[in-house]
Enzyme design. Structure first.
Site, PDB file in Angstrom:
ATOM      1  N   CYS A 107     -61.411   3.116   1.491  1.00  0.00           N
ATOM      2  CA  CYS A 107     -60.923   4.145   2.420  1.00  0.00           C
ATOM      3  C   CYS A 107     -62.008   5.200   2.660  1.00  0.00           C
ATOM      4  CB  CYS A 107     -59.613   4.737   1.919  1.00  0.00           C
ATOM      5  SG  CYS A 107     -58.727   5.676   3.201  1.00  0.00           S
ATOM      6  N   HIS A 210     -56.401  -0.318   0.946  1.00  0.00           N
ATOM      7  CA  HIS A 210     -56.335   0.148  -0.443  1.00  0.00           C
ATOM      8  C   HIS A 210     -55.980  -0.994  -1.394  1.00  0.00           C
ATOM      9  CE1 HIS A 210     -56.728   4.595  -0.093  1.00  0.00           C
ATOM     10  NE2 HIS A 210     -56.380   4.338   1.148  1.00  0.00           N
ATOM     11  N   GLU A 212     -56.395  -1.171  -4.450  1.00  0.00           N
ATOM     12  CA  GLU A 212     -55.872  -0.690  -5.737  1.00  0.00           C
ATOM     13  C   GLU A 212     -54.346  -0.704  -5.757  1.00  0.00           C
ATOM     14  OE1 GLU A 212     -56.100   3.196  -3.402  1.00  0.00           O
ATOM     15  OE2 GLU A 212     -57.085   1.246  -3.450  1.00  0.00           O
TER      16      GLU A 212
END
Length: 234
Positions: A107, A210, A212
């Site tokens: 990001c 993202h 994660e």
């Protein structure tokens, strides 16, 4: 020993604290790396030692990159900036490129990577590049929100094993001009750049989504984390 992966922290300027979403660290750990949360400093000597001390690096999400770094004046829609992060991350990215250390930008991490090497950003997509695609979804962030198309044969395609992905999306800025020597390798349905990479580097990849938040449920996200750790093992 597991490769040591330095994770750049987020910064809360009012409280003057560094912090991290633990999913970044757990993503590294699940992929076989040893995650270490790094410090923020104003000292170039500290930045140099950090660059040399770790095998790979993750540049995380967070505040907008200050437009002055890519030759623009801030528009009203440009969000909060963090000079402490900008100065350190821009310097470290250039140094890590010189050292050929593996880097994953997520990001904001993609955006600061692009700026560090001469690219520019849209300061606010709804203002400067209106589109029916919603790039800033609400909670929960682990639910894919729109499609991206990946360049066949690119690093991100190799890591994910897919030419099209459903990804999450939590951003209002994005790559405008891709930095020289970098290549755009993924795009949203509206053409917004979703990944950039440096073809001649060992591993220098930025993704706008993202991973994660996705690695627990999606193999393609685990592939990105494992790619970073494997490159950092060499």
């Amino acid at each position: 020993m597991r490769p040591r992966i330095g994770v750049l922290p987020l910064y809360h300027s009012e409280k003057q604290i560094i912090w991290i979403n633990p999913l970044y660290l757990l993503g590294v750990e699940e992929a076989g790396g040893l995650p270490v949360l790094l410090t923020l400093s104003r000292e170039e000597e500290t930045w140099e030692e950090l660059c040399r001390a770790f095998d790979g690096f993750v540049f995380t999400g967070g505040q907008d990159v200050a437009p002055g770094f890519y030759g623009q004046a801030a528009i009203p829609e440009c969000g909060y900036q963090a000079p402490l992060r900008d100065n350190q991350e821009l310097w470290m990215l250039r140094r890590l490129r010189a050292l050929d250390k593996p880097v994953l930008g997520i990001c904001r991490g993609l955006q600061v990577m692009n700026v560090a090497f001469g690219g520019t950003l849209y300061q606010d997509l709804p203002t400067q590049r209106p589109s029916p695609v919603i790039h800033c979804q609400g909670l929960p962030y682990g639910v894919p929100h729109h499609q991206v198309r990946l360049e066949p044969g690119s690093l991100v395609h190799t890591l994910t094993g897919r030419e099209q992905l459903s990804v999450n999306s939590v951003h209002h800025q994005a790559v405008w001009d891709v930095a020289p020597d970098f290549k755009a390798t993924a795009w949203a349905e509206d053409g917004v750049v979703e990944a950039i990479e440096l073809p001649d580097a060992r591993f220098f990849l930025g993704v706008q989504w993202h991973p994660e938040h996705l690695w627990q449920d999606y193999q393609h996200a685990r592939g990105i984390w494992r790619g970073l750790v494997e490159a950092s093992s060499k």
